[in-house]
Design an enzyme around this catalytic site. Structure first.
Site, PDB file in Angstrom:
ATOM      1  N   HIS A  90      -6.458  -5.920  -2.451  1.00 15.20           N
ATOM      2  CA  HIS A  90      -6.447  -5.945  -0.630  1.00 15.20           C
ATOM      3  C   HIS A  90      -7.250  -7.252  -1.043  1.00 15.20           C
ATOM      4  O   HIS A  90      -8.205  -7.227   0.014  1.00 15.20           O
ATOM      5  CB  HIS A  90      -8.611  -5.419  -1.720  1.00 15.20           C
ATOM      6  CG  HIS A  90      -7.967  -3.649  -1.199  1.00 15.20           C
ATOM      7  ND1 HIS A  90      -9.305  -3.157  -1.348  1.00 15.20           N
ATOM      8  CD2 HIS A  90      -7.061  -3.325  -1.297  1.00 15.20           C
ATOM      9  CE1 HIS A  90      -8.598  -1.849  -1.744  1.00 15.20           C
ATOM     10  NE2 HIS A  90      -7.333  -1.658  -1.123  1.00 15.20           N
ATOM     11  N   ARG A 135       0.765  -0.403  -0.100  1.00 10.95           N
ATOM     12  CA  ARG A 135       0.358  -0.216  -0.243  1.00 10.95           C
ATOM     13  C   ARG A 135       0.413   1.111  -0.024  1.00 10.95           C
ATOM     14  O   ARG A 135       0.683   2.239  -0.554  1.00 10.95           O
ATOM     15  CB  ARG A 135      -1.174  -0.601   0.960  1.00 10.95           C
ATOM     16  CG  ARG A 135      -1.521   1.060   1.296  1.00 10.95           C
ATOM     17  CD  ARG A 135      -2.610   0.810   2.915  1.00 10.95           C
ATOM     18  NE  ARG A 135      -3.860   2.325   1.817  1.00 10.95           N
ATOM     19  CZ  ARG A 135      -4.266   3.201   3.237  1.00 10.95           C
ATOM     20  NH1 ARG A 135      -3.357   3.060   4.403  1.00 10.95           N
ATOM     21  NH2 ARG A 135      -5.141   4.098   3.051  1.00 10.95           N
ATOM     22  N   ASN A 170      -3.958   9.088   4.157  1.00  9.91           N
ATOM     23  CA  ASN A 170      -2.866   8.144   4.849  1.00  9.91           C
ATOM     24  C   ASN A 170      -2.568   8.694   6.296  1.00  9.91           C
ATOM     25  O   ASN A 170      -2.258   7.535   6.990  1.00  9.91           O
ATOM     26  CB  ASN A 170      -1.604   9.528   4.584  1.00  9.91           C
ATOM     27  CG  ASN A 170      -1.333   8.749   2.910  1.00  9.91           C
ATOM     28  OD1 ASN A 170      -1.991   8.169   2.717  1.00  9.91           O
ATOM     29  ND2 ASN A 170      -0.493   9.573   1.684  1.00  9.91           N
ATOM     30  N   HIS A 204       0.581   4.451  -2.682  1.00  7.46           N
ATOM     31  CA  HIS A 204       0.003   5.925  -2.090  1.00  7.46           C
ATOM     32  C   HIS A 204       1.843   6.625  -2.739  1.00  7.46           C
ATOM     33  O   HIS A 204       1.095   7.580  -2.429  1.00  7.46           O
ATOM     34  CB  HIS A 204       0.120   5.336  -0.441  1.00  7.46           C
ATOM     35  CG  HIS A 204      -1.494   5.953  -0.119  1.00  7.46           C
ATOM     36  ND1 HIS A 204      -2.268   6.279   0.721  1.00  7.46           N
ATOM     37  CD2 HIS A 204      -1.643   4.373  -0.569  1.00  7.46           C
ATOM     38  CE1 HIS A 204      -3.084   5.193   1.288  1.00  7.46           C
ATOM     39  NE2 HIS A 204      -2.969   4.815  -0.573  1.00  7.46           N
TER      40      HIS A 204
HETATM   41  C1  HEM Z   1      -8.687   0.993  -5.770  1.00  9.06           C
HETATM   42  C2  HEM Z   1      -8.915   2.595  -5.212  1.00  9.06           C
HETATM   43  C3  HEM Z   1      -8.503   1.824  -3.861  1.00  9.06           C
HETATM   44  C4  HEM Z   1      -9.200   2.155  -2.664  1.00  9.06           C
HETATM   45  C5  HEM Z   1     -10.093   3.143  -1.929  1.00  9.06           C
HETATM   46  C6  HEM Z   1      -8.798   2.085  -1.710  1.00  9.06           C
HETATM   47  C7  HEM Z   1      -8.916   2.401  -0.550  1.00  9.06           C
HETATM   48  C8  HEM Z   1      -7.933   1.591   0.962  1.00  9.06           C
HETATM   49  C9  HEM Z   1      -8.675   1.934   2.360  1.00  9.06           C
HETATM   50  C10 HEM Z   1      -9.858   2.947   2.789  1.00  9.06           C
HETATM   51  C11 HEM Z   1      -8.017   0.869   3.148  1.00  9.06           C
HETATM   52  C12 HEM Z   1      -7.616   0.384   4.457  1.00  9.06           C
HETATM   53  C13 HEM Z   1      -6.886   2.090   5.027  1.00  9.06           C
HETATM   54  C14 HEM Z   1      -6.978   1.945   6.417  1.00  9.06           C
HETATM   55  O1  HEM Z   1      -8.134   1.274   7.463  1.00  9.06           O
HETATM   56  O2  HEM Z   1      -5.916   2.492   7.323  1.00  9.06           O
HETATM   57  C15 HEM Z   1      -7.059   0.259   2.021  1.00  9.06           C
HETATM   58  C16 HEM Z   1      -6.092  -0.823   2.754  1.00  9.06           C
HETATM   59  C17 HEM Z   1      -5.261  -1.810   1.773  1.00  9.06           C
HETATM   60  N1  HEM Z   1      -5.056  -1.081   0.365  1.00  9.06           N
HETATM   61 FE1  HEM Z   1      -6.380   0.204  -1.311  1.00  9.06          FE
HETATM   62  N2  HEM Z   1      -7.116   1.209  -1.191  1.00  9.06           N
HETATM   63  C18 HEM Z   1      -6.821   1.444  -3.668  1.00  9.06           C
HETATM   64  C19 HEM Z   1      -6.547   0.664  -4.224  1.00  9.06           C
HETATM   65  C20 HEM Z   1      -5.155  -0.398  -3.363  1.00  9.06           C
HETATM   66  C21 HEM Z   1      -4.233  -1.007  -4.169  1.00  9.06           C
HETATM   67  C22 HEM Z   1      -4.056  -0.197  -5.863  1.00  9.06           C
HETATM   68  C23 HEM Z   1      -3.151  -1.256  -3.984  1.00  9.06           C
HETATM   69  C24 HEM Z   1      -2.422  -1.745  -3.678  1.00  9.06           C
HETATM   70  C25 HEM Z   1      -2.024  -2.413  -4.966  1.00  9.06           C
HETATM   71  C26 HEM Z   1      -3.877  -1.395  -2.270  1.00  9.06           C
HETATM   72  C27 HEM Z   1      -3.273  -1.687  -1.599  1.00  9.06           C
HETATM   73  C28 HEM Z   1      -4.005  -2.041  -0.078  1.00  9.06           C
HETATM   74  C29 HEM Z   1      -3.874  -2.788   1.070  1.00  9.06           C
HETATM   75  C30 HEM Z   1      -2.108  -3.607   0.409  1.00  9.06           C
HETATM   76  C31 HEM Z   1      -4.069  -2.588   1.581  1.00  9.06           C
HETATM   77  C32 HEM Z   1      -3.813  -2.836   3.319  1.00  9.06           C
HETATM   78  C33 HEM Z   1      -2.771  -2.712   4.461  1.00  9.06           C
HETATM   79  C34 HEM Z   1      -2.672  -2.543   5.422  1.00  9.06           C
HETATM   80  O3  HEM Z   1      -3.257  -3.453   5.739  1.00  9.06           O
HETATM   81  O4  HEM Z   1      -1.579  -1.989   6.424  1.00  9.06           O
HETATM   82  N3  HEM Z   1      -5.360  -0.441  -2.513  1.00  9.06           N
HETATM   83  N4  HEM Z   1      -7.617   0.127   0.820  1.00  9.06           N
END
Ligand code: HEM
Ligand SMILES: *[C@@H]1O[C@H](CO)[C@@H](O)[C@H](O)[C@H]1NC(C)=O
Ligand SMILES: *[C@@H]1O[C@H](CO)[C@@H](O)[C@H](O)[C@H]1NC(C)=O
Ligand SMILES: *[C@@H]1O[C@H](CO)[C@@H](O)[C@H](O)[C@H]1NC(C)=O
Ligand SMILES: *[C@@H]1O[C@H](CO)[C@@H](O)[C@H](O)[C@H]1NC(C)=O
Ligand SMILES: *[C@@H]1O[C@H](CO)[C@@H](O)[C@H](O)[C@H]1NC(C)=O
Ligand SMILES: *[C@@H]1O[C@H](CO)[C@@H](O)[C@H](O)[C@H]1NC(C)=O
Ligand SMILES: *[C@@H]1O[C@H](CO)[C@@H](O)[C@H](O)[C@H]1NC(C)=O
Length: 344
Positions: A191, A60, A92, A64
């Site tokens: 995800h 992530r 973030n 970002h």
């Molecule tokens: C398509 C649009 C996307 C949205 C709206 C989005 C939104 C989010 C949100 C809201 C979270 C939770 C953050 C939290 O509660 O702390 C999250 C977690 C995460 N996102 Fe996305 N995301 C998107 C795309 C992506 C992409 C492109 C990747 C990587 C290629 C990604 C990888 C991750 C990962 C691995 C997590 C878990 C992180 C953790 O456990 O620390 N996301 N995302």
């Protein structure tokens, strides 16, 4: 004939040498830091023994980074007199993780190959290692990025997609980065692991879109589970798995979850539940064919990792990922020399 061939060789050598300054290459550090990959791998593997979520957090972090003025390590920069940190931007703040592990990797890399490897490249390698450690695909990693001298918090607020975006908004946010609809569906597959806070999806549970009802695209059994984890008057800080089926594994279960209406974020479920959307067929194909998802993930990750990179003599190789080198030397309010020395 022969002389034309010689001219041709000279021409293509000139083209390749010129391109060498602008293009990334998997062999970029093969002479200057041959053990780079195993060093990065070891630090992340060791961290994963106590923190199974670390891979997700690192992938992530790379996303970002890349969506805000390109994959240039800008997300890593801390506040100083000259830097307004992207870490305090809305998408973030209180949710970025893994910054300490990035610094551990950087320290290990600096010990082996001083002042050679960029923080931006470390994030890219870390993203691939995260996939591999989770059981996901491996790929050759184009390298040679340089680190930015700036950060842009306003752009972080503007460019990073929100979990309550509609499909059209998600597509638009990816399109400005040169990523198409297939890339959107593919990269959302990250995800498949990691966690999210209640605050990022609670809008779906009680009063979705001012309807007085929950999001109709949310499976009702899953809805009950989520309401227990996220009470209406809770703090919003409880965490739950993005992939309820295989929470720590990098696989295609994310897509079958969407088919049974168990996507956690609205932005996830939209890919399958938006009426007549062109993304539905892509979700179905990845759900039924994990190898196809993995092949697309390789391609889309390399594409995302290529967004507006700095190369050649642009930017710099930071010595400490949280500060530009000018701030590192204590010139304008960065870490003190003692802090820096103790971090190496
Ligand atoms: C398509 C649009 C996307 C949205 C709206 C989005 C939104 C989010 C949100 C809201 C979270 C939770 C953050 C939290 O509660 O702390 C999250 C977690 C995460 N996102 Fe996305 N995301 C998107 C795309 C992506 C992409 C492109 C990747 C990587 C290629 C990604 C990888 C991750 C990962 C691995 C997590 C878990 C992180 C953790 O456990 O620390 N996301 N995302
Ligand atoms: C950078 O800022 C974070 C808070 O955002 C802090 O935890 C961390 O210690 C800082 N890093 C350095 C090297 O000062
Ligand atoms: C939310 O409501 C607005 C206006 O009623 C509507 O246009 C929009 O499509 C709805 N969004 C979703 C995700 O249902
Ligand atoms: C939380 O809200 C529920 C109703 O949704 C209410 O019954 C309960 O008393 C509230 N709890 C607190 C601590 O405010
Ligand atoms: C966190 O989740 C638990 C159930 O797992 C729930 O009892 C508690 O109220 C939640 N706390 C907050 C602050 O949301
Ligand atoms: C909801 O989940 C259950 C399994 O928990 C599944 O049998 C059902 O088909 C799902 N409903 C929808 C509408 O996808
Ligand atoms: C979208 O990008 C992928 C590569 O990531 C490419 O294979 C595909 O042809 C593109 N699709 C369209 C419709 O341009
Ligand atoms: C990376 O970007 C450069 C410059 O825009 C472009 O020439 C190259 O084809 C891109 N490579 C990939 C794999 O997208």
């Amino acid at each position: 004939m022969g002389s034309i061939n010689v001219l041709g060789v000279v021409f293509w050598c000139a083209v390749l040498m010129h391109a060498g300054y602008a293009q990334l290459s998997p062999s970029f550090y093969s002479q200057t830091c041959p053990f780079l990959y195993p060093i990065v791998f070891r630090v992340i593997f060791e961290a994963s023994l106590t923190d199974p979520r670390i891979g997700a957090s690192l992938i992530r972090l790379h996303f970002h980074d890349c969506f805000v003025q390109g994959c240039d390590g800008s997300v890593l920069l801390n506040n100083t007199n000259t830097i307004v940190s992207e870490q305090d931007a809305l998408p973030n703040i209180n949710s970025l993780r893994g910054l300490d592990v990035v610094n551990q990797i950087k320290t290990a890399v600096e010990n082996e190959c001083p002042a050679t490897v960029s923080c931006a490249d470390i994030l890219t390698i870390a993203a691939q290692v995260a996939s591999v450690l989770g059981g996901g695909p491996s790929w050759q990693i184009p390298l040679g990025r340089r680190d930015s001298l700036t950060a842009n918090q306003a752009l972080a607020n503007q460019n990073l997609p929100a979990p309550f975006f509609t499909l059209d908004q998600l597509k638009a946010a990816f399109l400005v980065q040169g990523l198409n609809t297939t890339d959107l569906v593919t990269l959302s597959g990250a995800h498949t692991f990691g966690r999210a806070k209640c605050s990022t999806f609670i809008n779906r549970l009680y009063n979705f879109n001012s309807t007085g009802n929950p999001d109709q695209t949310l499976n009702t059994t899953y809805l009950q589970t989520l309401r227990e984890i996220c009470p209406q008057n809770g703090t919003g800080n409880n965490l739950t798995n993005l992939d309820l089926t295989t929470p720590n594994q990098f696989d295609n279960k994310f897509y079958s979850n969407l088919q049974s209406h168990k996507g956690l974020l609205q932005s996830d479920q939209e890919l399958f539940s938006t009426p007549n959307a062109d993304t539905i067929a892509i979700v179905n194909s990845f759900s039924s064919n994990q190898a196809l998802f993995f092949e697309n993930f390789r391609v889309s990750m390399i594409k995302m990792a290529n967004i507006s990179v700095l190369t050649g003599n642009e930017g710099e190789i930071r010595l400490q990922c949280n500060f530009i080198n000018a701030d590192s030397s204590g010139l304008s309010g960065g870490a003190s020399k003692d802090e820096l020395l103790s971090s190496f």
